[in-house]
Design a protein around this motif. Structure first.
Motif, short mmCIF file in Angstrom:
data_model
loop_
_atom_site.label_atom_id
_atom_site.label_comp_id
_atom_site.label_asym_id
_atom_site.label_seq_id
_atom_site.Cartn_x
_atom_site.Cartn_y
_atom_site.Cartn_z
N THR A 110 -1.96 6.47 -1.70
CA THR A 110 -2.99 6.67 -2.72
C THR A 110 -3.41 5.40 -3.45
N SER A 111 -2.73 4.28 -3.23
CA SER A 111 -3.08 3.08 -4.00
C SER A 111 -2.73 1.81 -3.23
N ILE A 112 -3.30 0.71 -3.70
CA ILE A 112 -2.97 -0.61 -3.19
C ILE A 112 -2.62 -1.47 -4.39
N THR A 113 -1.48 -2.14 -4.32
CA THR A 113 -1.12 -3.05 -5.40
C THR A 113 -1.20 -4.48 -4.89
N HIS A 132 -0.49 -5.57 -9.68
CA HIS A 132 -1.61 -4.90 -10.32
C HIS A 132 -2.29 -3.96 -9.34
N ASP A 133 -2.93 -2.95 -9.88
CA ASP A 133 -3.70 -2.03 -9.05
C ASP A 133 -4.95 -2.75 -8.56
N ALA A 167 -7.71 -1.83 -6.94
CA ALA A 167 -9.02 -1.24 -7.21
C ALA A 167 -9.36 -1.26 -8.70
N ALA A 168 -8.39 -0.95 -9.54
CA ALA A 168 -8.67 -0.80 -10.96
C ALA A 168 -8.61 -2.12 -11.73
N ASP A 169 -7.69 -3.00 -11.36
CA ASP A 169 -7.41 -4.19 -12.17
C ASP A 169 -7.94 -5.50 -11.60
N SER A 176 0.83 -1.21 0.00
CA SER A 176 0.00 0.00 0.00
C SER A 176 0.86 1.25 0.00
N SER A 177 0.34 2.27 -0.64
CA SER A 177 0.89 3.62 -0.57
C SER A 177 -0.25 4.53 -0.12
#
Length: 268
Positions: free
Chosen positions: A16-19, A23-24, A26-28, A13-14
């Motif tokens: 602004t995002s979680i990988t 892969h992202d 939330a998006a992927d 996690s960062s």
């Protein structure tokens, strides 16, 4: 690697995002990858083919629930005793996954893999698989060991999960050496044991998972993953149609007092 360096290809996690697996999340992944496929991906760190997902999810479905087994009963009883601890009730059921229930998946996978490691080249036809199975079952019988995956306490004339999983694996081109050997064990074991036992569902699931290349050390974990869904179903039904208190009272109100039986006097 330094003490402050902990590499992982799984979740990170960062602000602004979680990988996840590169892969992202939330998006992927969310809304794009089914849970069964994700479980396979997490364990292998590779994407499964469509056929692999079908076989893997068939295994999960086969192992999710099998009625009022000890794992289901203890989950319901634990919830009766501690309704504030859903996690305790689920954990109680999962802890019962051993050599008689659920653990057979791992035991059978390890058994088959152990036989295959000692045979090079592998058989190329049913006659060859039957010969290997006959040799193996005979050796295990002579050493006093039970062959994992044989027999079922309910399905005496055949476990309906077994032929269906054979069929699905064959349709997807994933009927590999573990399933081939397991099927051969089913054909030849009456010649050694003198009776016919069904190839049980937990055993065929272990063979199928091994043919998918999943780690033998994790096969019981996949069985527990499947049974978690079943135990949630057991708890959901217990909330609507409780039976745990009746189970408890049937034992508590019908116990029979007997004289002490000191251990060691009548037990070896």
């Amino acid at each position: 690697m330094t003490p402050e360096d902990y590499p992982t290809a799984l979740g990170a996690s960062s602000p602004t995002s979680i990988t996840l697996l590169g892969h992202d999340l939330a998006a992927d992944v969310m809304g794009e990858v089914g849970f069964g496929e994700l479980a396979f991906w997490l364990a292998t760190q590779r994407r499964a083919s469509r056929g692999e997902v079908r076989v893997f999810e068939a295994v999960l479905a086969a192992l999710a629930d099998h009625g009022f087994t000890p794992t289901a009963i203890v989950t319901r009883l634990t919830y009766l005793s501690a309704p504030d601890s859903v996690q305790g009730a689920l954990a109680a059921g999962l802890l019962g996954g051993g050599s008689r229930f659920l653990g057979v998946t791992e035991d059978c996978g390890r058994f088959l893999a152990g036989v295959l490691r000692e045979r090079d080249p592998l058989p190329s036809d049913d006659a060859g698989w039957d010969a290997l199975a006959l040799e193996t079952v005979t050796a295990w019988r002579e050493s006093g060991r039970r062959v994992p995956g044989l027999g079922h306490h309910v399905h005496k004339d055949g476990d309906p999960r077994t032929p269906r999983l054979f069929e699905i694996a064959a349709e997807e081109g994933l009927f590999g050496p573990h399933l081939s050997l397991f099927a051969a064990v089913g054909r030849v074991h009456p010649r050694v044991l003198g009776r016919t036992l069904p190839l049980n569902g937990a055993g065929v699931c272990g063979a199928a998972l091994a043919d998918l290349g999943l780690p033998l050390e994790l096969l019981r974990g996949f069985a527990l993953l499947a049974r978690t869904a079943g135990l949630i179903g057991q708890l959901a039904e217990e909330l609507r149609h409780p039976v745990a208190n009746e189970i408890f009272l049937s034992v508590d109100l019908n116990n029979r007092s007997v004289p002490p039986d000191p251990y060691g006097e009548t037990h070896g």
